[in-house]
Design a protein around this motif. Sequence first.
Motif, short mmCIF file in Angstrom:
data_model
loop_
_atom_site.label_atom_id
_atom_site.label_comp_id
_atom_site.label_asym_id
_atom_site.label_seq_id
_atom_site.Cartn_x
_atom_site.Cartn_y
_atom_site.Cartn_z
N THR A 140 0.85 -1.19 0.00
CA THR A 140 0.00 0.00 0.00
C THR A 140 0.89 1.24 0.00
O THR A 140 2.08 1.18 0.27
N GLU A 141 0.29 2.38 -0.28
CA GLU A 141 1.02 3.64 -0.26
C GLU A 141 1.52 3.94 1.15
O GLU A 141 2.63 4.45 1.34
N GLU A 142 0.71 3.60 2.17
CA GLU A 142 1.11 3.82 3.56
C GLU A 142 2.33 2.97 3.92
O GLU A 142 3.25 3.42 4.61
N ALA A 148 10.15 3.48 3.46
CA ALA A 148 11.16 4.47 3.11
C ALA A 148 11.81 5.05 4.36
O ALA A 148 13.04 5.20 4.44
N ALA A 149 10.97 5.37 5.36
CA ALA A 149 11.49 5.97 6.59
C ALA A 149 12.21 4.95 7.46
O ALA A 149 13.29 5.22 8.00
N PHE A 150 11.63 3.76 7.57
CA PHE A 150 12.16 2.75 8.49
C PHE A 150 13.44 2.10 7.96
O PHE A 150 14.39 1.88 8.71
N TYR A 151 13.46 1.80 6.66
CA TYR A 151 14.62 1.12 6.07
C TYR A 151 15.65 2.10 5.51
O TYR A 151 16.69 1.68 4.98
N HIS A 152 15.34 3.40 5.55
CA HIS A 152 16.26 4.43 5.05
C HIS A 152 16.57 4.23 3.57
O HIS A 152 17.74 4.21 3.14
N VAL A 153 15.51 4.05 2.78
CA VAL A 153 15.67 3.94 1.33
C VAL A 153 14.85 5.03 0.65
O VAL A 153 13.87 5.53 1.21
N ASP A 154 15.26 5.40 -0.54
CA ASP A 154 14.55 6.41 -1.32
C ASP A 154 13.17 5.88 -1.69
O ASP A 154 13.04 4.78 -2.26
N ALA A 155 12.13 6.64 -1.38
CA ALA A 155 10.76 6.22 -1.70
C ALA A 155 10.57 5.97 -3.19
O ALA A 155 9.72 5.17 -3.59
N GLY A 156 11.38 6.65 -4.01
CA GLY A 156 11.28 6.45 -5.45
C GLY A 156 11.68 5.07 -5.90
O GLY A 156 11.34 4.65 -7.01
N ARG A 157 12.39 4.33 -5.04
CA ARG A 157 12.81 2.97 -5.38
C ARG A 157 11.74 1.94 -5.02
O ARG A 157 11.92 0.75 -5.29
N ILE A 158 10.68 2.37 -4.37
CA ILE A 158 9.65 1.44 -3.88
C ILE A 158 8.42 1.51 -4.78
O ILE A 158 7.89 2.59 -5.05
N THR A 159 7.99 0.37 -5.25
CA THR A 159 6.80 0.27 -6.11
C THR A 159 5.62 -0.24 -5.29
O THR A 159 5.73 -1.26 -4.60
N VAL A 160 4.50 0.45 -5.37
CA VAL A 160 3.29 0.00 -4.67
C VAL A 160 2.50 -0.93 -5.58
O VAL A 160 2.10 -0.55 -6.68
N ILE A 161 2.29 -2.17 -5.11
CA ILE A 161 1.46 -3.13 -5.84
C ILE A 161 0.48 -3.73 -4.84
O ILE A 161 0.86 -4.48 -3.94
N ASN A 162 -0.78 -3.36 -4.99
CA ASN A 162 -1.82 -3.96 -4.13
C ASN A 162 -1.91 -5.45 -4.41
O ASN A 162 -1.68 -5.90 -5.55
N ASN A 163 -2.24 -6.23 -3.39
CA ASN A 163 -2.31 -7.67 -3.57
C ASN A 163 -3.41 -8.06 -4.55
O ASN A 163 -4.56 -7.64 -4.40
N PRO A 164 -3.08 -8.86 -5.55
CA PRO A 164 -4.11 -9.37 -6.46
C PRO A 164 -4.93 -10.48 -5.79
O PRO A 164 -4.57 -10.98 -4.73
N LEU A 165 -6.02 -10.82 -6.41
CA LEU A 165 -6.87 -11.91 -5.92
C LEU A 165 -6.74 -13.11 -6.85
O LEU A 165 -6.71 -12.96 -8.07
N ASP A 166 -6.69 -14.29 -6.24
CA ASP A 166 -6.64 -15.53 -7.04
C ASP A 166 -8.08 -15.97 -7.31
O ASP A 166 -8.59 -16.91 -6.72
N LYS A 167 -8.73 -15.26 -8.22
CA LYS A 167 -10.14 -15.51 -8.49
C LYS A 167 -10.38 -16.93 -9.02
O LYS A 167 -11.37 -17.58 -8.69
N GLU A 168 -9.46 -17.40 -9.86
CA GLU A 168 -9.59 -18.74 -10.44
C GLU A 168 -9.61 -19.80 -9.34
O GLU A 168 -10.44 -20.72 -9.35
N LEU A 169 -8.71 -19.68 -8.37
CA LEU A 169 -8.66 -20.63 -7.26
C LEU A 169 -9.93 -20.56 -6.42
O LEU A 169 -10.51 -21.59 -6.07
N ILE A 170 -10.37 -19.34 -6.10
CA ILE A 170 -11.56 -19.19 -5.26
C ILE A 170 -12.78 -19.81 -5.93
O ILE A 170 -13.54 -20.56 -5.31
N GLN A 171 -12.96 -19.50 -7.21
CA GLN A 171 -14.13 -20.04 -7.92
C GLN A 171 -14.09 -21.57 -7.97
O GLN A 171 -15.13 -22.23 -7.88
N HIS A 172 -12.89 -22.11 -8.13
CA HIS A 172 -12.76 -23.57 -8.15
C HIS A 172 -13.09 -24.17 -6.79
O HIS A 172 -13.82 -25.18 -6.70
N LYS A 173 -12.60 -23.56 -5.73
CA LYS A 173 -12.78 -24.11 -4.39
C LYS A 173 -14.23 -24.04 -3.90
O LYS A 173 -14.68 -24.93 -3.16
N ILE A 174 -14.96 -23.00 -4.29
CA ILE A 174 -16.33 -22.89 -3.78
C ILE A 174 -17.31 -23.81 -4.52
O ILE A 174 -18.49 -23.87 -4.17
#
Length: 357
Positions: A140-142, A148-174
């Motif tokens: 997340t952005e947060e 960036a603050a905790f690890y002392h790295v440039d925020a520009g080096r960090i990419t935000v990727i929200n977790n995807p959903l495994d829809k195929e697995l869920i549909q199969h399991k239900i």
Amino acid sequence: MNKNILLITHSHCGGMERMTLLYAKILQQAGFDCRLLILQNPSQSFEIKSFIPPTLPYDLICCRYRYLYYALIRYILHTKPDCVFDSTPFLVPALVFSKMLMPRLKVIFRDCNMPTTHPKKQSYPVKFILRYADAIIAQTEEMKQEMAAFYHVDAGRITVINNPLDKELIQHKIQEKYQYPSPECTHYAAVARLAPQKDYITMIKAFAIVLKQDKASRLEIIGNSHGYNEDYMAQLYKSIEELGIGKYITFHGFQENPFKYMDAADVFVLSSKYEGMPNVMLEAMYLGKPVVVTRSIPYISQVVHDGVNGYTVPVGDWERLADAMIKARTLRVKEKFVNMNLSERQITDLFGEVLKS
């Protein structure tokens, strides 16, 4: 020549482990050559095995964690992957050391929780060596700003990727249908390992209040306690006994198909003290369930809207949690959460860029 990616995970089946597996599936479907490396302590079971697709190759390192760094470095030097992906801070030193021995090796690190929640012995070394990673992922952005603050790295080096959903697995399991005993009751489902982070004691206290208003309520807990704090488990069982609500609570243990339990429930509950991004909450929302969750990270309030698809409450407040659980059972969710972000494309693009550099 096709570049190969090694994705490291653990043998149990928490959110981090399943997300690493989903990353591997997404990358493999996009044409990358992927292999899982699964780390197992001899005292742990191989829970994640049933989730691994037959087309995804994997290797298993089974050893005590005190020997893990040596075993991991030796494995990497022997197999010579082009890229290594990891989501646990305590492995980063071993990966960076491997990179020093193999300069062409690319290292991608994704944090599994907010950095300030990690034990110091795991996170402290990362502050000094994460600068050597080729890519850093925040959920997340947060989390990005805290990393960036905790690890002392440039925020520009960090990419935000929200977790995807495994829809195929869920549909199969239900497709495997399940019905709880006492179908006339309201069934609250909690799906998470039985660990202090998930704060089940607050949930138990909240459920005791719910029962005072409606005895036709049941709490269904799906998750494994093996390998976690025995004192915490003793405290949890003691709380249930003191409140006299044991007959209304069922511990289902670890389940290879938790989705059928979630799909059969009326309300999903998560009482965590902290999270990276609660995958299981998003999965419950994808199944159209009203959710009651603690505001353990800011992202939760962005997707859970009170009175619409669930309720959010402060961490550790069992009275407000109980009130939200009671109100949530009358909700009829109109729109399922379907993960409209571009997570899958972001994942393949990031790995592609790193491997080209």
